[in-house]
Design a protein around this motif. Structure first.
Motif, short mmCIF file in Angstrom:
data_model
loop_
_atom_site.label_atom_id
_atom_site.label_comp_id
_atom_site.label_asym_id
_atom_site.label_seq_id
_atom_site.Cartn_x
_atom_site.Cartn_y
_atom_site.Cartn_z
N LEU A 141 0.83 -1.20 0.00
CA LEU A 141 0.00 0.00 0.00
C LEU A 141 0.87 1.25 0.00
O LEU A 141 0.62 2.21 -0.73
N ASN A 142 1.90 1.22 0.84
CA ASN A 142 2.78 2.38 0.97
C ASN A 142 3.45 2.74 -0.37
O ASN A 142 3.48 3.91 -0.77
N ILE A 143 3.95 1.74 -1.08
CA ILE A 143 4.61 2.06 -2.36
C ILE A 143 3.58 2.31 -3.46
O ILE A 143 3.83 3.06 -4.40
N TYR A 144 2.38 1.70 -3.30
CA TYR A 144 1.33 1.93 -4.30
C TYR A 144 0.91 3.40 -4.28
O TYR A 144 0.81 4.05 -5.31
N PHE A 145 0.71 3.92 -3.05
CA PHE A 145 0.24 5.30 -2.93
C PHE A 145 1.33 6.33 -3.20
O PHE A 145 1.06 7.51 -3.29
N SER A 146 2.57 5.86 -3.30
CA SER A 146 3.61 6.83 -3.69
C SER A 146 3.91 6.71 -5.18
O SER A 146 4.89 7.25 -5.67
N ASN A 147 3.01 5.99 -5.89
CA ASN A 147 3.05 5.94 -7.36
C ASN A 147 4.39 5.51 -7.96
O ASN A 147 4.84 6.08 -8.95
#
Lengths: 485, 485
Positions: free
Chosen positions: A287-293
């Motif tokens: 989630l963390n890397i997903y939301f940092s695109n």
């Protein structure tokens, strides 16, 4: 201290080591690489010195636990000293012996931190030897689990209990051999299985074998400069991920699985904690890397996050994504996972899941005790109650581990390395992981360190791998010669 | 749980708080600053609610230890909640109440971390109140030392022993009052002395008093944006350095000094460890910054290094040099010193020297035990032998302290702050120090944090200041209402 017996066993070990080097020699001959002479010479030297040791040092006295600890520590040091000869003779690092020692110690301790800037320059024989040190180190750890951990109270007694109801002291000695055999069969069986599975994924036999060694020993040496990312195959990543996970699991649980004792398997609370932790961490980081695109889809994030989480937590250190580019939370989370490590009785390093569990539970119990001073709170993990002796040992381990981490960090910063490099190199070696952050990040290596730092870091790997106590008992014994008796 | 008694005492505390605010009101009137109304209103509200509490909640039941812990935790929370009213009414931080709460909590916990970007905008009354919260907090800590620490085994028993040979349980209650009186006299005496000495150094009475509050409580709030560096006086730096050192020393030792019991003073091993540590750290850092050519002479390096080392170790947080510019080794060393903190029985925060000593000695003892399993190793610091109960409590504290540090770091990194900012802000608040590294460095402040982070950091200060256990027992009690009895 029975030094004669200790050195005698080192001699035996050197003989075993020289025999082990026949495997890389065979590969060198098969591939006709140009390291046949260097490997032969290394084999000869190890063999001769090994035989000399067994001839010079003779002792019949029985060994005491402290001698066991010292044998183990010296064993790893001797293995690294002589195992580094092929690197030295071939001139992999010019004439810098410390680099050779670092690389070999990193191998035998199943750390996987490398001082090689280009793996491609290695001939096949030495390249195989490099990965093979992982596998041998992993085998040594399994032996250690059976011989040393019971003294620390983190025993493999579960296996005895499972096999023999109420073993007496006399029975333990032959039982240890049986246990060792079973675990080694599992280790070898998993080696065959993973190698075949990787070959199905179109890896060459050589690469498959080397990566299997790196996986099952939770080592992390690859045959590609880009680590597992170099193969760019989801299938290979999944196979390696599964086997890293298995390597970080208590090997006795594999035995339960094989025997069909599923209840014993699923009732193991350390395994539950370990598995749940991996799942939660993988999801959070995804989630963390997903939301940092950083990557285009959530499935890609999940793929990279789960592989890195499992690789770091099991202390393997294979890499499929440059987590140096990930957001701060993911990086800090990976650092915390580095401290956790594998399960007890696995080839994984660092503090181990059970020690983290016991330490936290112990601390929380103190709050309860202060709240209800007259009540009694025992420390239970699952059905197992931990006694005072074991709790103290585990908690002292926690303190020692943190202290050595801090001291190494201080030393590296003194040598001029930045804060994040210093503390992440410190835990990445002490926890036998390999990659850290900043200058020792996912796509970096340890070549830039000065020689003093390389020696300290090699020593760190040794301390971490041998459950701290083994090495510190050696040091304590050497600095207290008066008390030797 | 006797909640009535707990709230009744909070009422008494609010009345004391409102009376304390008469001092800043006096300064406001004297200087004719524009915060007279705001202070008066704060006094009135605190007084009325305090009186209401004492009227509503009545209880005659005797208090148990766990209620003591909860009273202390809630006491600090109430003090911060109502002590922040002047900031709120004056609109120091616009209408952001969380900033007001953070600043006041930082004051009462003697942390000294500020969310003020310009101290100059504060009117004299509120500026005085800000520093005065330090002094009140420090006084509270001394009370805590006497009331709470004995339960944790880190007792001020030494004082009883020095005064009354073999005290019985009945005698302790009146004795506590006597002890408190003696220590408060020392605290007040040192306050007068430092204020006079600073005024001799040409500080105004107002500035001298405020900096004395910041020093003796190991707080760190200054009346200058540049902290102590703003006065640019070697004399003032030396006076403050000496009093920071004294504030970080066990107050019972000051009592020994006054009584002429020099032997008792110099035989205190915690004091020796603390003093030796400060000297060694000052010299090492002086050399480190000298060789990196930051300042022109070694004496300048010694001046800056010793001040910063003493300020950080005692958890004061006054600053005379921007250590953000210092080499990595010095920065890591300062971070490690942040974990050490002051002596037990001082106003200094963090883990405390004695806990570090006991934890390390305990861990090293385990190595000896494994080497000689049949021998018995007791844990002694000087002549004092530490029993199992105290050792476990201290070691659990070590684990809890590290765990909370790690969790806060993880939280801050999740909020997007860089690694060094996250972990240094975490320890700088948990250890009640104030300044950290990177974005919370020597010449920075905490204003840029988001509200959630500010709340977490305020909570961190509270946990650290109240020896962790007090706050965790409150949380444990609130989340286990069934067990309330």
């Amino acid at each position: 201290m029975n030094w004669k017996a200790i050195f005698r066993i080192q001699g035996v070990l050197l003989i075993v080591l020289s025999i082990s080097m026949l495997f890389p020699l065979a590969f060198a001959i098969y591939y006709r690489s140009d390291d046949i002479e260097e490997l032969s010479l290394s084999i000869l030297i190890s063999l001769v010195i090994g035989i000399l040791f067994t001839l010079i040092f003779k002792s019949d006295k029985p060994l005491r636990p402290r001698e066991g600890f010292i044998i183990v520590s010296m064993g790893w040091i001797f293995a690294a000293l002589f195992g580094s000869l092929p690197f030295l003779f071939y001139g992999v690092f010019g004439n810098n012996y410390i680099d050779c020692f670092f690389e070999t110690m990193s191998g035998f301790t199943t750390t996987g931190a490398t001082v090689l800037t280009d793996i491609g320059i290695l001939p096949k024989g030495i390249l195989f030897w490099r990965s093979f040190t992982h596998w041998l180190g992993g085998m040594g750890i399994i032996m250690l689990t059976i011989a040393i951990l019971p003294i620390l109270g983190l025993s493999s007694n579960q296996l005895y209990k499972a096999e023999v109801p109420g073993p007496t002291k006399d029975k333990i000695s032959p039982k240890i051999k049986d246990t060792a055999k079973i675990l080694w069969y599992i280790y070898i069986g998993m080696t065959v299985l993973e190698t075949v599975l990787l070959m199905i994924g179109k890896m060459s036999f050589f690469d498959a074998l080397c990566h299997t060694f790196g996986t099952l020993a939770t080592g992390g040496f690859s045959t590609s400069n880009k680590s597992v990312a170099g193969f760019n195959s989801l299938y290979i990543e999944i196979v390696i991920l599964i086997f890293m996970y298995l390597a970080g699991t208590n090997f006795i649980l594999h035995f339960f699985l094989i025997k069909g004792k599923f209840k014993d398997f699923f009732n193991n609370h350390e395994w539950r904690f370990y598995t749940l932790g991996l799942i939660i961490a993988s999801l959070l980081l995804s989630l963390n890397i997903y939301f940092s695109n950083l990557y285009d889809s959530f499935s890609t994030c999940l793929r990279y996050a789960s592989f890195q989480v499992v690789s770091i937590t099991t202390t393997t250190g294979f890499v499929t994504a440059d987590f140096e580019l990930w957001p701060y939370f993911s990086k800090i989370a990976l650092i915390i996972l580095m401290f956790m490590g594998g399960c007890s009785g696995s080839t994984g390093g660092s503090m181990k899941q059970i020690r983290v569990m016991v330490s936290l539970k112990f601390a929380l119990n103190e709050i309860k005790k202060l709240t209800y001073p007259r009540a009694f709170f025992s420390l239970k993990i699952g059905k197992e109650t931990f006694g005072d002796f074991v709790i103290k040992n585990i908690v002292a381990f926690f303190i020692l581990f943190v202290s050595i981490f801090v001291l190494t960090t201080l030393f590296l910063s003194f040598q001029g390395y930045d804060i994040v490099t210093s503390f992440s190199a410190s835990i990445a070696t002490l926890g036998n992981i390999g990659p850290g952050l900043s200058k020792v990040g996912a796509v970096e290596n340890y070549a830039f360190f000065d020689n003093a730092s390389k020696l300290v870091l090699s020593f760190n790997m040794l301390i971490g791998r041998l459950e701290i106590y083994s090495v510190l008992i050696l040091i304590y014994t050497l600095f207290n010669p008066k008390k030797l008796h």
